[in-house]
Design an enzyme around this catalytic site. Structure first.
Site, PDB file in Angstrom:
ATOM      1  N   CYS A 101       0.813  -1.228   0.000  1.00 24.63           N
ATOM      2  CA  CYS A 101       0.000   0.000   0.000  1.00 24.63           C
ATOM      3  C   CYS A 101       0.844   1.275   0.000  1.00 24.63           C
ATOM      4  CB  CYS A 101      -0.964  -0.006   1.184  1.00 24.63           C
ATOM      5  SG  CYS A 101      -2.090  -1.407   1.152  1.00 24.63           S
TER       6      CYS A 101
ATOM      7  N   HIS B 202      -3.172   7.093   2.188  1.00 22.02           N
ATOM      8  CA  HIS B 202      -3.604   5.779   1.704  1.00 22.02           C
ATOM      9  C   HIS B 202      -4.979   5.456   2.288  1.00 22.02           C
ATOM     10  CE1 HIS B 202      -4.007   1.651   0.916  1.00 22.02           C
ATOM     11  NE2 HIS B 202      -3.741   1.266   2.143  1.00 22.02           N
TER      12      HIS B 202
ATOM     13  N   ASN C 235     -10.151  -0.086  -0.038  1.00 19.34           N
ATOM     14  CA  ASN C 235      -8.692   0.025  -0.040  1.00 19.34           C
ATOM     15  C   ASN C 235      -8.178  -0.593  -1.346  1.00 19.34           C
ATOM     16  OD1 ASN C 235      -5.950  -0.434   0.299  1.00 19.34           O
ATOM     17  ND2 ASN C 235      -6.127  -1.033   2.456  1.00 19.34           N
TER      18      ASN C 235
HETATM   19  N1  COA Z   1     -17.737  -8.160   9.936  1.00 16.02           N
HETATM   20  C1  COA Z   1     -18.123  -8.366  11.171  1.00 16.02           C
HETATM   21  N2  COA Z   1     -17.274  -8.593  12.204  1.00 16.02           N
HETATM   22  C2  COA Z   1     -15.981  -8.609  11.906  1.00 16.02           C
HETATM   23  C3  COA Z   1     -15.483  -8.393  10.614  1.00 16.02           C
HETATM   24  C4  COA Z   1     -16.414  -8.171   9.593  1.00 16.02           C
HETATM   25  N3  COA Z   1     -16.087  -7.945   8.310  1.00 16.02           N
HETATM   26  N4  COA Z   1     -14.133  -8.456  10.629  1.00 16.02           N
HETATM   27  C5  COA Z   1     -13.786  -8.705  11.896  1.00 16.02           C
HETATM   28  N5  COA Z   1     -14.899  -8.802  12.675  1.00 16.02           N
HETATM   29  C6  COA Z   1     -14.986  -9.058  14.098  1.00 16.02           C
HETATM   30  C7  COA Z   1     -13.801  -9.827  14.630  1.00 16.02           C
HETATM   31  O1  COA Z   1     -13.966 -11.193  14.448  1.00 16.02           O
HETATM   32  C8  COA Z   1     -13.820  -9.426  16.076  1.00 16.02           C
HETATM   33  O2  COA Z   1     -14.785 -10.170  16.732  1.00 16.02           O
HETATM   34  P1  COA Z   1     -14.555 -10.656  18.247  1.00 16.02           P
HETATM   35  O3  COA Z   1     -14.462  -9.385  19.055  1.00 16.02           O
HETATM   36  O4  COA Z   1     -15.771 -11.472  18.527  1.00 16.02           O
HETATM   37  O5  COA Z   1     -13.279 -11.426  18.239  1.00 16.02           O
HETATM   38  C9  COA Z   1     -14.301  -7.972  16.047  1.00 16.02           C
HETATM   39  O6  COA Z   1     -14.963  -7.816  14.776  1.00 16.02           O
HETATM   40  C10 COA Z   1     -13.180  -6.970  16.153  1.00 16.02           C
HETATM   41  O7  COA Z   1     -12.137  -7.393  15.262  1.00 16.02           O
HETATM   42  P2  COA Z   1     -10.875  -6.536  15.015  1.00 16.02           P
HETATM   43  O8  COA Z   1     -10.008  -7.171  13.979  1.00 16.02           O
HETATM   44  O9  COA Z   1     -10.255  -6.159  16.342  1.00 16.02           O
HETATM   45  O10 COA Z   1     -11.599  -5.249  14.389  1.00 16.02           O
HETATM   46  P3  COA Z   1     -11.025  -3.829  14.131  1.00 16.02           P
HETATM   47  O11 COA Z   1     -11.898  -2.848  14.763  1.00 16.02           O
HETATM   48  O12 COA Z   1      -9.541  -3.759  14.366  1.00 16.02           O
HETATM   49  O13 COA Z   1     -11.251  -3.707  12.561  1.00 16.02           O
HETATM   50  C11 COA Z   1      -9.982  -3.820  10.575  1.00 16.02           C
HETATM   51  C12 COA Z   1     -10.648  -4.608  11.674  1.00 16.02           C
HETATM   52  C13 COA Z   1      -9.302  -4.806   9.634  1.00 16.02           C
HETATM   53  C14 COA Z   1     -11.061  -3.060   9.828  1.00 16.02           C
HETATM   54  C15 COA Z   1      -8.968  -2.839  11.194  1.00 16.02           C
HETATM   55  O14 COA Z   1      -8.130  -3.530  12.072  1.00 16.02           O
HETATM   56  C16 COA Z   1      -8.150  -2.154  10.178  1.00 16.02           C
HETATM   57  O15 COA Z   1      -8.640  -1.332   9.422  1.00 16.02           O
HETATM   58  N6  COA Z   1      -6.837  -2.424  10.194  1.00 16.02           N
HETATM   59  C17 COA Z   1      -5.929  -1.779   9.278  1.00 16.02           C
HETATM   60  C18 COA Z   1      -6.130  -2.333   7.917  1.00 16.02           C
HETATM   61  C19 COA Z   1      -5.275  -1.620   6.961  1.00 16.02           C
HETATM   62  O16 COA Z   1      -5.066  -0.457   7.094  1.00 16.02           O
HETATM   63  N7  COA Z   1      -4.796  -2.356   5.997  1.00 16.02           N
HETATM   64  C20 COA Z   1      -4.063  -1.833   4.947  1.00 16.02           C
HETATM   65  C21 COA Z   1      -2.794  -1.236   5.369  1.00 16.02           C
HETATM   66  S1  COA Z   1      -1.707  -1.620   4.146  1.00 16.02           S
END
Ligand code: COA
Length: 346
Positions: free
Chosen positions: A113, A254, A284
């Site tokens: 990214c 990004h 993204n």
């Molecule tokens: N729908 C519903 N629930 C979901 C889900 C989805 N699509 N994806 C994850 N969950 C759940 C998880 O299983 C977890 O459940 P639990 O609490 O029962 O274990 C809960 O939601 C929280 O998960 P978590 O991974 O901690 O969520 P988050 O708030 O961190 O959001 C992302 C997840 C991926 C959206 C976030 O971490 C993110 O944006 N990270 C950066 C990604 C990024 O920038 N990538 C590119 C950089 S190169």
């Protein structure tokens, strides 16, 4: 020439026609529109059809950027992608060929990214060194070719697309000037964003597990690192340009997650209204996201507006730079000089 600078001369973007809404994903994944929207800000994304490759989208975005820059030739093509059309060779030479650019140097840059800023840094250095006068820099990714459609942690986030800019040599003080590009990496986090199999360390075999064939991401760790690395890199880029916090009109970061963008904006003193966002419509798009955001928001910029660009991605890698928004330029057939005709977008 001591006052030679690199100037943005044109931009373009391409995205597949197919819109995939959160509601559509609700029917195939254990997820909801409410979760995706509130946790990421993404409402829909574009998915390429099976016949469309990263290179196809790169060609269309590149052609648009060249047309807008008013050029039919460039000295170099740099394509940022981590989803090349083939694992060997690079996709950029094919893109250059499709654009009718003959035998110009053309190569891929892989920094996930952050790839567009890595590619932009090299393009700018080539211009400053005088080895190129005009460079086409493209960011393109077809992430649906590596994302597991059944993994709700990644399938809801990524989309396909391409964005491109043309960089040309200019003179100090011109609008459109790119500042120093600040880059960094931390290979101790290389497994935070990874397609484990299919490379030299773990070649694909018939027994390669499905999970190792697809893109995997440690979301929460990536979230935290993205905010802190982009904030630090953007602050350094502002400092190197001599811009105080508060001097900057727009953050173009990004398009990972709206909460990440808003947090970086807050940390460097840019109000949410001035944080460019198109992830609600495109998700993204990895290396494509910054040039796509520039193209999609171009009508909102005024000539001379001060932009800070920042990215974080797999590797892990990050980068940031500054840019003043250019006017529409044209190279005079008689004098050979580039002249500002009007604002680039109007
Ligand atoms: N729908 C519903 N629930 C979901 C889900 C989805 N699509 N994806 C994850 N969950 C759940 C998880 O299983 C977890 O459940 P639990 O609490 O029962 O274990 C809960 O939601 C929280 O998960 P978590 O991974 O901690 O969520 P988050 O708030 O961190 O959001 C992302 C997840 C991926 C959206 C976030 O971490 C993110 O944006 N990270 C950066 C990604 C990024 O920038 N990538 C590119 C950089 S190169």
């Amino acid at each position: 020439m001591t006052d030679r600078v690199a100037v943005l001369a044109g931009y373009g973007a391409d995205a597949p026609d197919r819109v995939v809404t959160n509601l559509e994903l609700e029917s195939t994944l254990d997820t909801t529109d409410a979760w995706i929207t509130s946790r990421t800000g993404i409402r829909e994304r574009r998915w390429a059809d099976p016949g469309t490759s990263t290179g196809d989208m790169a060609v269309r975005a590149g052609r648009m950027a060249m047309r807008r820059a008013g050029v039919t030739r460039v000295d170099r093509v740099v394509l940022a992608t981590s989803t090349p059309d083939h694992s060997c060779p690079a996709t950029a030479p094919w893109v250059a060929h499709q654009l009718g650019l003959g035998t110009v140097p053309a190569y891929d840059v892989a920094a996930v990214c952050s790839g567009f800023l890595y590619a932009l840094a090299g393009a700018r250095e080539a211009v400053l060194a005088g080895t190129s006068d005009t460079v086409l820099v493209i960011g393109a990714d077809r992430f649906t070719s590596i994302v597991d459609p059944g993994d709700r942690g990644t399938a809801v986030i990524f989309g396909d697309g391409a964005g491109a800019v043309v960089i040309r040599a200019g003179a100090s003080g011109e609008v459109g000037t790119l500042g120093d590009v600040v880059l960094g990496s931390d290979g101790s986090q290389s497994d935070h964003i990874m397609v484990r199999a299919g490379g030299a360390r773990q070649p694909l075999t018939s027994s390669t597990p499905q999970r190792d064939r697809h893109f995997a991401m440690r979301g929460p760790e990536v979230f935290t690192a993205a905010v802190s690395r982009m904030t630090d890199a953007a602050a350094t880029a502002l400092d190197r340009s001599g811009w105080a916090t508060g001097d900057c009109d727009w953050l173009v970061a990004h398009q990972a997650n709206w909460r990440i963008l808003a947090a970086v904006g807050r940390a460097i003193g840019i109000h949410e209204d001035r944080v460019v966002c198109d992830l609600d419509r495109f998700g993204n798009t990895s290396a494509a996201s910054i040039p796509m955001a520039l193209a999609h928001h171009a009508a909102g910029f005024r000539t001379g507006d001060r932009l800070v660009l920042a990215a974080f991605g797999g590797g892990t890698t990050w980068g940031a730079t500054t840019l003043t928004w250019p006017g529409r330029t044209s190279r005079s057939a008689t004098t050979g000089r580039t002249e500002v005709l009007s604002e680039l977008t109007r």
